[in-house]
Design a protein around this motif. Structure first.
Motif, short mmCIF file in Angstrom:
data_model
loop_
_atom_site.label_atom_id
_atom_site.label_comp_id
_atom_site.label_asym_id
_atom_site.label_seq_id
_atom_site.Cartn_x
_atom_site.Cartn_y
_atom_site.Cartn_z
N ASN A 109 -7.48 -0.43 1.07
CA ASN A 109 -7.50 -0.21 2.52
C ASN A 109 -7.29 1.26 2.88
O ASN A 109 -6.37 1.60 3.64
N PRO A 110 -8.12 2.16 2.37
CA PRO A 110 -7.87 3.59 2.59
C PRO A 110 -7.98 4.02 4.05
O PRO A 110 -7.42 5.06 4.43
N ASP A 111 -8.69 3.25 4.87
CA ASP A 111 -8.90 3.65 6.25
C ASP A 111 -8.04 2.89 7.24
O ASP A 111 -8.20 3.04 8.46
N ASP A 112 -7.12 2.08 6.74
CA ASP A 112 -6.24 1.31 7.63
C ASP A 112 -5.30 2.25 8.39
O ASP A 112 -4.94 3.33 7.90
N GLU A 113 -4.89 1.84 9.57
CA GLU A 113 -4.00 2.68 10.38
C GLU A 113 -2.65 2.93 9.73
O GLU A 113 -1.96 3.90 10.06
N LEU A 114 -2.25 2.07 8.79
CA LEU A 114 -0.98 2.25 8.10
C LEU A 114 -1.10 3.10 6.83
O LEU A 114 -0.10 3.42 6.19
N ALA A 115 -2.32 3.45 6.45
CA ALA A 115 -2.55 4.07 5.15
C ALA A 115 -1.82 5.40 5.00
O ALA A 115 -1.21 5.67 3.96
N ALA A 116 -1.86 6.25 6.01
CA ALA A 116 -1.25 7.58 5.89
C ALA A 116 0.26 7.47 5.68
O ALA A 116 0.83 8.16 4.82
N GLY A 117 0.90 6.60 6.42
CA GLY A 117 2.34 6.45 6.29
C GLY A 117 2.74 5.87 4.94
O GLY A 117 3.72 6.32 4.32
N LEU A 118 2.00 4.88 4.48
CA LEU A 118 2.32 4.28 3.19
C LEU A 118 1.96 5.23 2.04
O LEU A 118 2.64 5.22 1.00
N ARG A 119 0.93 6.05 2.23
CA ARG A 119 0.61 7.06 1.22
C ARG A 119 1.75 8.06 1.07
O ARG A 119 2.16 8.42 -0.04
N ALA A 120 2.31 8.50 2.19
CA ALA A 120 3.44 9.42 2.16
C ALA A 120 4.66 8.77 1.51
O ALA A 120 5.38 9.39 0.72
N GLU A 121 4.88 7.50 1.83
CA GLU A 121 6.01 6.78 1.23
C GLU A 121 5.87 6.70 -0.28
O GLU A 121 6.84 6.96 -1.02
N LEU A 122 4.70 6.37 -0.76
CA LEU A 122 4.49 6.25 -2.20
C LEU A 122 4.64 7.59 -2.90
O LEU A 122 5.09 7.66 -4.05
N SER A 123 4.27 8.67 -2.24
CA SER A 123 4.39 10.00 -2.83
C SER A 123 5.84 10.45 -2.94
O SER A 123 6.19 11.20 -3.86
N GLU A 124 6.68 10.01 -2.02
CA GLU A 124 8.04 10.54 -1.93
C GLU A 124 9.13 9.58 -2.41
O GLU A 124 10.16 10.02 -2.93
N GLU A 125 8.91 8.28 -2.24
CA GLU A 125 10.00 7.33 -2.42
C GLU A 125 10.47 7.17 -3.86
O GLU A 125 11.68 7.03 -4.10
N PRO A 126 9.59 7.15 -4.89
CA PRO A 126 10.11 6.95 -6.25
C PRO A 126 11.15 7.99 -6.67
O PRO A 126 12.20 7.64 -7.23
N ALA A 127 10.91 9.27 -6.41
CA ALA A 127 11.88 10.30 -6.77
C ALA A 127 13.14 10.19 -5.92
O ALA A 127 14.27 10.37 -6.43
N ARG A 128 12.98 9.89 -4.63
CA ARG A 128 14.15 9.73 -3.77
C ARG A 128 15.00 8.55 -4.23
O ARG A 128 16.23 8.64 -4.27
N TYR A 178 12.82 -4.48 -8.41
CA TYR A 178 12.56 -4.72 -6.98
C TYR A 178 11.80 -3.56 -6.35
O TYR A 178 10.76 -3.74 -5.71
N ARG A 179 12.31 -2.34 -6.55
CA ARG A 179 11.71 -1.19 -5.88
C ARG A 179 10.38 -0.79 -6.51
O ARG A 179 9.42 -0.46 -5.81
N ALA A 180 10.30 -0.78 -7.85
CA ALA A 180 9.06 -0.37 -8.49
C ALA A 180 7.91 -1.32 -8.15
O ALA A 180 6.76 -0.89 -8.02
N ALA A 181 8.22 -2.60 -8.01
CA ALA A 181 7.18 -3.55 -7.61
C ALA A 181 6.63 -3.20 -6.22
O ALA A 181 5.44 -3.39 -5.94
N GLN A 182 7.48 -2.67 -5.36
CA GLN A 182 7.00 -2.23 -4.04
C GLN A 182 5.98 -1.11 -4.18
O GLN A 182 4.96 -1.09 -3.47
N TRP A 183 6.22 -0.18 -5.09
CA TRP A 183 5.29 0.95 -5.25
C TRP A 183 3.93 0.48 -5.75
O TRP A 183 2.90 0.96 -5.28
N LEU A 184 3.93 -0.46 -6.69
CA LEU A 184 2.65 -0.98 -7.17
C LEU A 184 1.93 -1.74 -6.06
O LEU A 184 0.71 -1.62 -5.91
#
Length: 248
Positions: free
Chosen positions: A210-229, A195-201
């Motif tokens: 969508n690198p320039d979308d308004e949500l990109a920065a937040g989702l980029r931070a989530e992907l960087s931090e969430e797997p280890a957490r 369930y969770r790993a599919a979210q990361w992909l």
């Protein structure tokens, strides 16, 4: 009225919006011994996988209600794909106030007890649509072990330790509310991983498009931090299961 866009991005490939593998959903359907024509209500029905697959496998009929326009559209498409569009109906709406016009044999809320402000309120909401002797299904997180501190609880997306109970205590809560637990199917760590790993992909592929979308920065931070957490905290401390209840 809809879910936040970040949620639908995160779960864009999911058919089941909980840590519940398709095999466990099928096992639950088999364990309930539902006869053809069993009338089911599913509040916060997501992409409709439970109703659609149970209609296909067991001949149930029913209605799903969900706040997401995207998930409701997916549910209708899934019903057509499985050839059960004449058995199940999906409504875009606020499940927190929904009561069926006709009493149902089984009323469910799988993983969204926020619609009733918690377990007790959601059971009371579902009860209003249930015929006497019917079955309630509740999908709910629980602590696999006591979180040692506030930081651990928050890393499991809880506001504090009191948000969830240990599994025996959750089962006892159902009894205190006047219900027997007559079946349960519990997610395992592999279910959580899928369930969770599919979210990361899903997030990574969306970010690439969508690198320039308004949500990109937040989702980029989530992907960087969430797997280890997730591996450090949620995988070890948080459980999840679906519980079948009958009124005493």
């Amino acid at each position: 009225m809809d879910l936040p866009r970040s949620f639908t991005i995160r779960e864009s490939s999911h058919r089941i919006h909980n840590p519940f593998a398709s095999e466990k959903l099928a096992a639950l359907g088999q364990a309930l011994h539902m006869a053809a024509g069993t009338l089911v209500l599913d509040l916060a029905s997501g992409s409709g996988e439970m109703l659609c697959t149970w209609a296909h496998a067991h001949g149930i009929v029913g209605t799903g209600v969900d706040i997401s326009t995207e998930f409701t559209a997916r549910a209708r498409a899934r019903a057509s794909e499985l050839g059960v569009a004449d058995q199940v109906d999906f409504i875009h709406g606020d499940a927190s106030g929904y009561v069926a016009d006709e009493s149902v044999d089984l009323a469910a809320c799988i993983g969204a007890t926020w619609i009733g402000n918690g377990v007790a309120g959601t059971i009371d909401l579902l009860r209003r649509s249930l015929r006497p002797g019917g079955i309630l299904l509740i999908g709910e997180p629980y602590w696999r072990q006591d979180p040692p501190d506030q930081h651990t609880a928050e890393a499991c997306h809880a506001s504090g330790k009191d948000d969830f109970r240990l599994l025996p205590e959750l089962i006892e809560q159902f009894g205190e509310l006047g219900y027997d637990v007559v079946e349960m199917v519990i997610a395992d760590q592999d279910s959580w991983d899928r369930y969770r790993a599919a979210q990361w992909l899903n997030i990574r592929r969306w970010l690439d498009r969508n690198p320039d979308d308004e949500l990109a920065a937040g989702l980029r931070a989530e992907l960087s931090e969430e797997p280890a957490r997730y591996a450090r905290y949620q995988r070890e401390y948080l459980g999840w299961g679906v519980f079948a209840l009958m009124s005493r």
